[in-house]
Design a protein around this motif. Structure first.
Motif, PDB file in Angstrom:
ATOM      1  N   LEU A 125       0.842  -1.191   0.000  1.00  0.00           N
ATOM      2  CA  LEU A 125       0.000   0.000   0.000  1.00  0.00           C
ATOM      3  C   LEU A 125       0.876   1.239   0.000  1.00  0.00           C
ATOM      4  CD1 LEU A 125      -2.758   1.410   0.229  1.00  0.00           C
ATOM      5  CD2 LEU A 125      -2.604   1.102   2.712  1.00  0.00           C
ATOM      6  N   PHE A 126       0.716   2.064  -1.025  1.00  0.00           N
ATOM      7  CA  PHE A 126       1.503   3.279  -1.185  1.00  0.00           C
ATOM      8  C   PHE A 126       0.556   4.477  -1.188  1.00  0.00           C
ATOM      9  CE2 PHE A 126       3.721  -0.208  -3.149  1.00  0.00           C
ATOM     10  CZ  PHE A 126       5.031  -0.060  -2.699  1.00  0.00           C
ATOM     11  N   LEU A 127       0.586   5.268  -0.128  1.00  0.00           N
ATOM     12  CA  LEU A 127      -0.250   6.466  -0.002  1.00  0.00           C
ATOM     13  C   LEU A 127       0.596   7.700   0.275  1.00  0.00           C
ATOM     14  CD1 LEU A 127      -3.122   4.993   2.215  1.00  0.00           C
ATOM     15  CD2 LEU A 127      -3.196   5.458  -0.221  1.00  0.00           C
ATOM     16  N   GLY A 128       1.887   7.620   0.043  1.00  0.00           N
ATOM     17  CA  GLY A 128       2.799   8.709   0.346  1.00  0.00           C
ATOM     18  C   GLY A 128       2.581   9.946  -0.511  1.00  0.00           C
ATOM     19  N   SER A 129       3.034  11.070  -0.020  1.00  0.00           N
ATOM     20  CA  SER A 129       2.996  12.357  -0.728  1.00  0.00           C
ATOM     21  C   SER A 129       1.584  12.761  -1.118  1.00  0.00           C
ATOM     22  CB  SER A 129       3.897  12.327  -1.963  1.00  0.00           C
ATOM     23  OG  SER A 129       5.227  12.124  -1.578  1.00  0.00           O
ATOM     24  N   ASN A 130       0.687  12.720  -0.144  1.00  0.00           N
ATOM     25  CA  ASN A 130      -0.685  13.183  -0.314  1.00  0.00           C
ATOM     26  C   ASN A 130      -0.971  14.192   0.785  1.00  0.00           C
ATOM     27  OD1 ASN A 130      -2.138  11.800  -2.569  1.00  0.00           O
ATOM     28  ND2 ASN A 130      -1.278  10.000  -1.565  1.00  0.00           N
ATOM     29  N   GLN A 131      -2.217  14.424   1.065  1.00  0.00           N
ATOM     30  CA  GLN A 131      -2.605  15.356   2.119  1.00  0.00           C
ATOM     31  C   GLN A 131      -3.537  14.661   3.111  1.00  0.00           C
ATOM     32  OE1 GLN A 131      -4.084  18.913   0.207  1.00  0.00           O
ATOM     33  NE2 GLN A 131      -2.305  19.009  -1.124  1.00  0.00           N
ATOM     34  N   LEU A 132      -3.239  13.389   3.396  1.00  0.00           N
ATOM     35  CA  LEU A 132      -4.045  12.627   4.331  1.00  0.00           C
ATOM     36  C   LEU A 132      -3.826  13.142   5.746  1.00  0.00           C
ATOM     37  CD1 LEU A 132      -3.375   9.095   2.857  1.00  0.00           C
ATOM     38  CD2 LEU A 132      -5.482  10.426   2.669  1.00  0.00           C
ATOM     39  N   MET A 139      -4.256  -1.402  10.088  1.00  0.00           N
ATOM     40  CA  MET A 139      -3.949  -1.805   8.709  1.00  0.00           C
ATOM     41  C   MET A 139      -4.116  -3.311   8.553  1.00  0.00           C
ATOM     42  SD  MET A 139      -3.089   0.723   6.833  1.00  0.00           S
ATOM     43  CE  MET A 139      -3.162   2.444   7.223  1.00  0.00           C
ATOM     44  N   PRO A 140      -4.240  -3.789   7.315  1.00  0.00           N
ATOM     45  CA  PRO A 140      -4.351  -5.232   7.072  1.00  0.00           C
ATOM     46  C   PRO A 140      -3.125  -5.977   7.592  1.00  0.00           C
ATOM     47  CG  PRO A 140      -4.872  -3.997   5.085  1.00  0.00           C
ATOM     48  CD  PRO A 140      -4.333  -3.019   6.073  1.00  0.00           C
ATOM     49  N   MET A 141      -3.351  -7.132   8.164  1.00  0.00           N
ATOM     50  CA  MET A 141      -2.250  -7.950   8.683  1.00  0.00           C
ATOM     51  C   MET A 141      -1.367  -8.478   7.558  1.00  0.00           C
ATOM     52  SD  MET A 141      -2.528  -7.764  11.916  1.00  0.00           S
ATOM     53  CE  MET A 141      -1.424  -9.046  12.465  1.00  0.00           C
ATOM     54  N   SER A 142      -1.877  -8.528   6.348  1.00  0.00           N
ATOM     55  CA  SER A 142      -1.143  -9.077   5.210  1.00  0.00           C
ATOM     56  C   SER A 142      -0.127  -8.109   4.612  1.00  0.00           C
ATOM     57  CB  SER A 142      -2.136  -9.514   4.129  1.00  0.00           C
ATOM     58  OG  SER A 142      -2.983  -8.433   3.789  1.00  0.00           O
ATOM     59  N   LEU A 143      -0.070  -6.865   5.094  1.00  0.00           N
ATOM     60  CA  LEU A 143       0.834  -5.870   4.504  1.00  0.00           C
ATOM     61  C   LEU A 143       2.294  -6.267   4.660  1.00  0.00           C
ATOM     62  CD1 LEU A 143      -0.554  -2.330   5.407  1.00  0.00           C
ATOM     63  CD2 LEU A 143      -0.349  -3.348   3.153  1.00  0.00           C
ATOM     64  N   LEU A 146       4.270  -0.706   3.399  1.00  0.00           N
ATOM     65  CA  LEU A 146       3.332   0.369   3.708  1.00  0.00           C
ATOM     66  C   LEU A 146       4.077   1.691   3.626  1.00  0.00           C
ATOM     67  CD1 LEU A 146       0.619   1.499   4.760  1.00  0.00           C
ATOM     68  CD2 LEU A 146       1.455   1.052   7.083  1.00  0.00           C
ATOM     69  N   ASP A 147       3.606   2.589   2.773  1.00  0.00           N
ATOM     70  CA  ASP A 147       4.195   3.916   2.647  1.00  0.00           C
ATOM     71  C   ASP A 147       3.115   4.956   2.926  1.00  0.00           C
ATOM     72  OD1 ASP A 147       5.455   6.291   2.037  1.00  0.00           O
ATOM     73  OD2 ASP A 147       5.872   5.788  -0.048  1.00  0.00           O
ATOM     74  N   LEU A 148       3.228   5.616   4.074  1.00  0.00           N
ATOM     75  CA  LEU A 148       2.331   6.703   4.452  1.00  0.00           C
ATOM     76  C   LEU A 148       3.110   8.009   4.574  1.00  0.00           C
ATOM     77  CD1 LEU A 148       0.293   4.887   7.264  1.00  0.00           C
ATOM     78  CD2 LEU A 148      -0.420   5.313   4.910  1.00  0.00           C
ATOM     79  N   SER A 149       4.301   8.050   4.037  1.00  0.00           N
ATOM     80  CA  SER A 149       5.183   9.195   4.206  1.00  0.00           C
ATOM     81  C   SER A 149       4.627  10.459   3.566  1.00  0.00           C
ATOM     82  CB  SER A 149       6.563   8.880   3.614  1.00  0.00           C
ATOM     83  OG  SER A 149       6.467   8.681   2.221  1.00  0.00           O
ATOM     84  N   LEU A 153      -0.668  12.632   8.969  1.00  0.00           N
ATOM     85  CA  LEU A 153      -1.297  11.648   9.852  1.00  0.00           C
ATOM     86  C   LEU A 153      -0.750  11.774  11.269  1.00  0.00           C
ATOM     87  CD1 LEU A 153      -1.123   8.694   7.325  1.00  0.00           C
ATOM     88  CD2 LEU A 153      -3.179   9.925   8.031  1.00  0.00           C
ATOM     89  N   SER A 154      -1.528  11.326  12.233  1.00  0.00           N
ATOM     90  CA  SER A 154      -1.125  11.422  13.635  1.00  0.00           C
ATOM     91  C   SER A 154      -1.520  10.154  14.375  1.00  0.00           C
ATOM     92  CB  SER A 154      -1.803  12.640  14.286  1.00  0.00           C
ATOM     93  OG  SER A 154      -3.205  12.493  14.207  1.00  0.00           O
TER      94      SER A 154
END
Length: 158
Positions: A125-132, A139-143, A146-149, A153-154
């Motif tokens: 799952l790649f969600l980096g460089s957004n405005q989340l 998160m899913p145990m199967s990951l 994971l990129d949330l950079s 987020l807090s």
């Protein structure tokens, strides 16, 4: 209406499936169908980017709070770069429930993470460089990746 660029029919009582006649909206830049009673699968013309011009210039799409079913092939490469998209949180996890790879990084996606992501089958799952923003949800145990950079987020990873 091949020159139509802006289509907003949100917050009506429109029901049924999206008509295949929408494939003639080749100049569409903005699409908001949210808060209706639209059902069924997204029409195939939305995914067949090789025959459509409108997906190349599509910038915004809003499909939340409908009962749409979205099936995406793992080989599909979107020809567009969305600037804004809105999907209801239940819709996100059910639409991508069997996806093992999802990359939505480097867009301008705002809002929080869907609360029920834990039930998804994601491995990467790649969600980096957004405005989340908001808390990091379970998160899913199967990951395995994971990129949330580069978001806002807090909280704690769980």
């Amino acid at each position: 209406m091949t020159s139509l660029q802006f289509l907003d029919i949100a917050r009506n009582s429109i029901s049924g499936v999206l008509p295949n006649s929408m494939d003639h909206l080749t100049s569409l830049l903005y699409l908001d169908l949210s808060y209706n009673n639209i059902t069924g699968p997204l029409p195939p013309f939305l995914g067949r980017f090789t025959s459509l011009i409108n997906l190349y210039s599509l910038k915004q799409i809003f499909l939340s709070y409908n009962a749409l079913k979205m099936e995406i092939s793992s080989e599909w490469q979107p020809p567009f770069r969305l600037e804004r998209a809105a999907f209801a949180s239940y819709w996100f996890s059910s639409s991508f429930s069997r996806a093992w790879y999802l990359n939505i990084s480097n867009n301008q996606v705002h809002g929080g993470l869907p609360a029920n992501m834990e039930s998804m089958s994601l491995q990467q799952l790649f969600l980096g460089s957004n405005q989340l923003s908001g808390p990091v949800v379970p998160m899913p145990m199967s990951l395995t990746i994971l990129d949330l950079s580069r978001n806002y987020l807090s909280g704690y990873l769980s």
